[in-house]
Design a protein around this motif. Sequence first.
Motif, PDB file in Angstrom:
ATOM      1  N   GLU A  24      46.994   8.760  12.748  1.00 42.40           N
ATOM      2  CA  GLU A  24      46.819   8.875  14.198  1.00 42.40           C
ATOM      3  C   GLU A  24      47.667   7.893  14.992  1.00 42.40           C
ATOM      4  OE1 GLU A  24      42.599   8.707  14.881  1.00 42.40           O
ATOM      5  OE2 GLU A  24      42.244  10.283  13.390  1.00 42.40           O
ATOM      6  N   ASP A  25      48.021   6.753  14.416  1.00 39.77           N
ATOM      7  CA  ASP A  25      48.847   5.770  15.109  1.00 39.77           C
ATOM      8  C   ASP A  25      50.247   5.748  14.500  1.00 39.77           C
ATOM      9  OD1 ASP A  25      49.809   3.745  16.706  1.00 39.77           O
ATOM     10  OD2 ASP A  25      48.790   2.147  15.589  1.00 39.77           O
ATOM     11  N   VAL A  26      50.915   6.877  14.561  1.00 39.58           N
ATOM     12  CA  VAL A  26      52.240   6.996  13.959  1.00 39.58           C
ATOM     13  C   VAL A  26      53.221   5.970  14.532  1.00 39.58           C
ATOM     14  CG1 VAL A  26      54.213   8.550  13.596  1.00 39.58           C
ATOM     15  CG2 VAL A  26      51.875   9.388  13.266  1.00 39.58           C
ATOM     16  N   PRO A  27      53.276   5.738  15.855  1.00 41.60           N
ATOM     17  CA  PRO A  27      54.197   4.707  16.358  1.00 41.60           C
ATOM     18  C   PRO A  27      53.879   3.313  15.810  1.00 41.60           C
ATOM     19  CG  PRO A  27      53.517   6.142  18.145  1.00 41.60           C
ATOM     20  CD  PRO A  27      52.652   6.477  16.961  1.00 41.60           C
ATOM     21  N   GLY A  28      52.624   3.061  15.465  1.00 39.63           N
ATOM     22  CA  GLY A  28      52.222   1.765  14.937  1.00 39.63           C
ATOM     23  C   GLY A  28      52.819   1.432  13.583  1.00 39.63           C
ATOM     24  N   TRP A  29      53.345   2.428  12.856  1.00 38.94           N
ATOM     25  CA  TRP A  29      53.957   2.173  11.556  1.00 38.94           C
ATOM     26  C   TRP A  29      55.047   1.100  11.659  1.00 38.94           C
ATOM     27  CZ3 TRP A  29      54.200   5.287   6.726  1.00 38.94           C
ATOM     28  CH2 TRP A  29      53.090   6.142   6.590  1.00 38.94           C
ATOM     29  N   ALA A  30      55.777   1.092  12.758  1.00 39.32           N
ATOM     30  CA  ALA A  30      56.854   0.115  12.930  1.00 39.32           C
ATOM     31  C   ALA A  30      56.322  -1.314  13.025  1.00 39.32           C
ATOM     32  CB  ALA A  30      57.672   0.450  14.176  1.00 39.32           C
ATOM     33  N   GLU A  31      55.044  -1.461  13.316  1.00 41.00           N
ATOM     34  CA  GLU A  31      54.435  -2.789  13.429  1.00 41.00           C
ATOM     35  C   GLU A  31      54.008  -3.356  12.075  1.00 41.00           C
ATOM     36  OE1 GLU A  31      54.322  -4.447  16.330  1.00 41.00           O
ATOM     37  OE2 GLU A  31      55.409  -2.736  17.155  1.00 41.00           O
ATOM     38  N   TRP A  32      53.740  -2.502  11.098  1.00 46.34           N
ATOM     39  CA  TRP A  32      53.236  -3.002   9.816  1.00 46.34           C
ATOM     40  C   TRP A  32      54.086  -2.634   8.606  1.00 46.34           C
ATOM     41  CZ3 TRP A  32      51.826   0.801   6.347  1.00 46.34           C
ATOM     42  CH2 TRP A  32      51.469   2.053   6.881  1.00 46.34           C
ATOM     43  N   PHE A  33      54.943  -1.640   8.707  1.00 47.60           N
ATOM     44  CA  PHE A  33      55.814  -1.264   7.587  1.00 47.60           C
ATOM     45  C   PHE A  33      57.225  -1.702   7.966  1.00 47.60           C
ATOM     46  CE2 PHE A  33      55.493   1.788   3.883  1.00 47.60           C
ATOM     47  CZ  PHE A  33      56.669   1.386   3.294  1.00 47.60           C
ATOM     48  N   SER A  34      57.695  -2.791   7.383  1.00 49.99           N
ATOM     49  CA  SER A  34      58.934  -3.433   7.835  1.00 49.99           C
ATOM     50  C   SER A  34      60.163  -2.534   7.732  1.00 49.99           C
ATOM     51  CB  SER A  34      59.172  -4.740   7.085  1.00 49.99           C
ATOM     52  OG  SER A  34      59.402  -4.490   5.718  1.00 49.99           O
ATOM     53  N   ALA A  35      60.172  -1.539   6.861  1.00 51.38           N
ATOM     54  CA  ALA A  35      61.327  -0.651   6.742  1.00 51.38           C
ATOM     55  C   ALA A  35      61.413   0.329   7.904  1.00 51.38           C
ATOM     56  CB  ALA A  35      61.267   0.121   5.429  1.00 51.38           C
ATOM     57  N   VAL A  36      60.311   0.540   8.620  1.00 51.69           N
ATOM     58  CA  VAL A  36      60.260   1.526   9.694  1.00 51.69           C
ATOM     59  C   VAL A  36      60.699   0.888  11.005  1.00 51.69           C
ATOM     60  CG1 VAL A  36      58.782   3.096  11.018  1.00 51.69           C
ATOM     61  CG2 VAL A  36      58.453   2.851   8.546  1.00 51.69           C
ATOM     62  N   LYS A  37      61.737   1.441  11.586  1.00 57.08           N
ATOM     63  CA  LYS A  37      62.225   0.970  12.893  1.00 57.08           C
ATOM     64  C   LYS A  37      61.462   1.672  14.020  1.00 57.08           C
ATOM     65  CE  LYS A  37      66.435   0.594  15.620  1.00 57.08           C
ATOM     66  NZ  LYS A  37      67.877   0.871  15.636  1.00 57.08           N
ATOM     67  N   ARG A  38      61.244   2.976  13.837  1.00 55.00           N
ATOM     68  CA  ARG A  38      60.563   3.770  14.860  1.00 55.00           C
ATOM     69  C   ARG A  38      59.951   5.001  14.209  1.00 55.00           C
ATOM     70  NH1 ARG A  38      63.591   6.919  19.699  1.00 55.00           N
ATOM     71  NH2 ARG A  38      62.270   8.697  19.410  1.00 55.00           N
ATOM     72  N   ALA A  39      58.757   5.359  14.662  1.00 53.85           N
ATOM     73  CA  ALA A  39      58.115   6.587  14.193  1.00 53.85           C
ATOM     74  C   ALA A  39      57.404   7.226  15.382  1.00 53.85           C
ATOM     75  CB  ALA A  39      57.118   6.288  13.074  1.00 53.85           C
ATOM     76  N   ARG A  40      57.472   8.527  15.434  1.00 57.50           N
ATOM     77  CA  ARG A  40      56.757   9.205  16.515  1.00 57.50           C
ATOM     78  C   ARG A  40      56.273  10.569  16.054  1.00 57.50           C
ATOM     79  NH1 ARG A  40      59.987  12.591  20.313  1.00 57.50           N
ATOM     80  NH2 ARG A  40      61.959  12.986  19.261  1.00 57.50           N
ATOM     81  N   PRO A  41      55.089  10.940  16.527  1.00 55.10           N
ATOM     82  CA  PRO A  41      54.570  12.259  16.177  1.00 55.10           C
ATOM     83  C   PRO A  41      55.293  13.345  16.973  1.00 55.10           C
ATOM     84  CG  PRO A  41      53.049  11.131  17.649  1.00 55.10           C
ATOM     85  CD  PRO A  41      54.172  10.181  17.364  1.00 55.10           C
ATOM     86  N   LEU A  42      55.371  14.522  16.390  1.00 55.44           N
ATOM     87  CA  LEU A  42      55.948  15.699  17.041  1.00 55.44           C
ATOM     88  C   LEU A  42      54.972  16.861  16.900  1.00 55.44           C
ATOM     89  CD1 LEU A  42      59.535  15.494  15.460  1.00 55.44           C
ATOM     90  CD2 LEU A  42      58.867  14.682  17.736  1.00 55.44           C
ATOM     91  N   ASP A  43      55.069  17.824  17.779  1.00 54.74           N
ATOM     92  CA  ASP A  43      54.261  19.048  17.691  1.00 54.74           C
ATOM     93  C   ASP A  43      52.778  18.741  17.521  1.00 54.74           C
ATOM     94  OD1 ASP A  43      56.650  20.468  17.893  1.00 54.74           O
ATOM     95  OD2 ASP A  43      56.876  20.640  15.727  1.00 54.74           O
ATOM     96  N   ASP A  44      52.234  17.918  18.408  1.00 49.42           N
ATOM     97  CA  ASP A  44      50.814  17.548  18.389  1.00 49.42           C
ATOM     98  C   ASP A  44      50.372  16.977  17.045  1.00 49.42           C
ATOM     99  OD1 ASP A  44      50.290  18.265  21.076  1.00 49.42           O
ATOM    100  OD2 ASP A  44      50.136  20.381  20.489  1.00 49.42           O
ATOM    101  N   GLY A  45      51.257  16.239  16.393  1.00 52.92           N
ATOM    102  CA  GLY A  45      50.915  15.573  15.141  1.00 52.92           C
ATOM    103  C   GLY A  45      51.182  16.384  13.892  1.00 52.92           C
ATOM    104  N   ALA A  46      51.682  17.597  14.019  1.00 57.11           N
ATOM    105  CA  ALA A  46      51.978  18.423  12.840  1.00 57.11           C
ATOM    106  C   ALA A  46      53.255  17.970  12.147  1.00 57.11           C
ATOM    107  CB  ALA A  46      52.095  19.892  13.229  1.00 57.11           C
ATOM    108  N   ARG A  47      54.093  17.247  12.893  1.00 61.48           N
ATOM    109  CA  ARG A  47      55.356  16.768  12.352  1.00 61.48           C
ATOM    110  C   ARG A  47      55.572  15.339  12.830  1.00 61.48           C
ATOM    111  NH1 ARG A  47      59.413  19.308  14.702  1.00 61.48           N
ATOM    112  NH2 ARG A  47      60.864  18.708  13.083  1.00 61.48           N
ATOM    113  N   ARG A  48      56.575  14.671  12.227  1.00 63.69           N
ATOM    114  CA  ARG A  48      56.923  13.307  12.619  1.00 63.69           C
ATOM    115  C   ARG A  48      58.431  13.138  12.581  1.00 63.69           C
ATOM    116  NH1 ARG A  48      53.801   8.930   9.152  1.00 63.69           N
ATOM    117  NH2 ARG A  48      55.814   8.929   8.144  1.00 63.69           N
ATOM    118  N   GLU A  49      58.898  12.183  13.366  1.00 62.01           N
ATOM    119  CA  GLU A  49      60.280  11.736  13.279  1.00 62.01           C
ATOM    120  C   GLU A  49      60.219  10.256  12.927  1.00 62.01           C
ATOM    121  OE1 GLU A  49      64.068  12.138  16.078  1.00 62.01           O
ATOM    122  OE2 GLU A  49      62.600  10.680  16.830  1.00 62.01           O
ATOM    123  N   VAL A  50      60.955   9.865  11.883  1.00 62.18           N
ATOM    124  CA  VAL A  50      60.930   8.485  11.421  1.00 62.18           C
ATOM    125  C   VAL A  50      62.369   7.984  11.310  1.00 62.18           C
ATOM    126  CG1 VAL A  50      60.273   6.947   9.533  1.00 62.18           C
ATOM    127  CG2 VAL A  50      58.772   8.843  10.173  1.00 62.18           C
TER     128      VAL A  50
END
Length: 156
Positions: A39-65
């Motif tokens: 549910e907190d896909v953008p938050g991944w960048a705060e705790w997973f150091s390899a992730v620069k940016r993450a965002r949900p797409l299509d009401d959470g059915a997809r993601r862009e990382v």
Amino acid sequence: MARQLRPVGLDFVETAPVRLVFAREISAAPEAVYRALAEDVPGWAEWFSAVKRARPLDDGARREVRLKGGTRFEETILAAKEPEVYAYRVDAGNAPGLRALVEEWRLLPAGTGTRVRWTFAADGSAPLRLVLKGSRAALGRAFRDAVTSLDRRLAS
């Protein structure tokens, strides 16, 4: 330029040519860990150091990382069953040699906390498969650091 990867299902986690499985127990409850993953896909960048940016797409059915270093993925969620499993498939990406990738996060109660198990299941060119297998220690360290950071974040 993003390339389309082979569309595989959740069963690929068991059959992939490269399967790397890591587990760690943390103090956060499975429900809290699941919410952070799903549910907190953008938050991944705060705790997973390899992730620069993450965002949900299509009401959470997809993601862009976007990963640090320039790797980009477009993903489809394959399983989202609270609080037990969160899994996604990479549909398109710019990682050279990658043909298919599924990541599965299994959350199992462990006392008052959670046993987090991450399976990285991939297929690709022979050189990429060798690199991935040779990267087991580094990926394991990245996983341990990430879930430790996530646990601290959830505790605050």
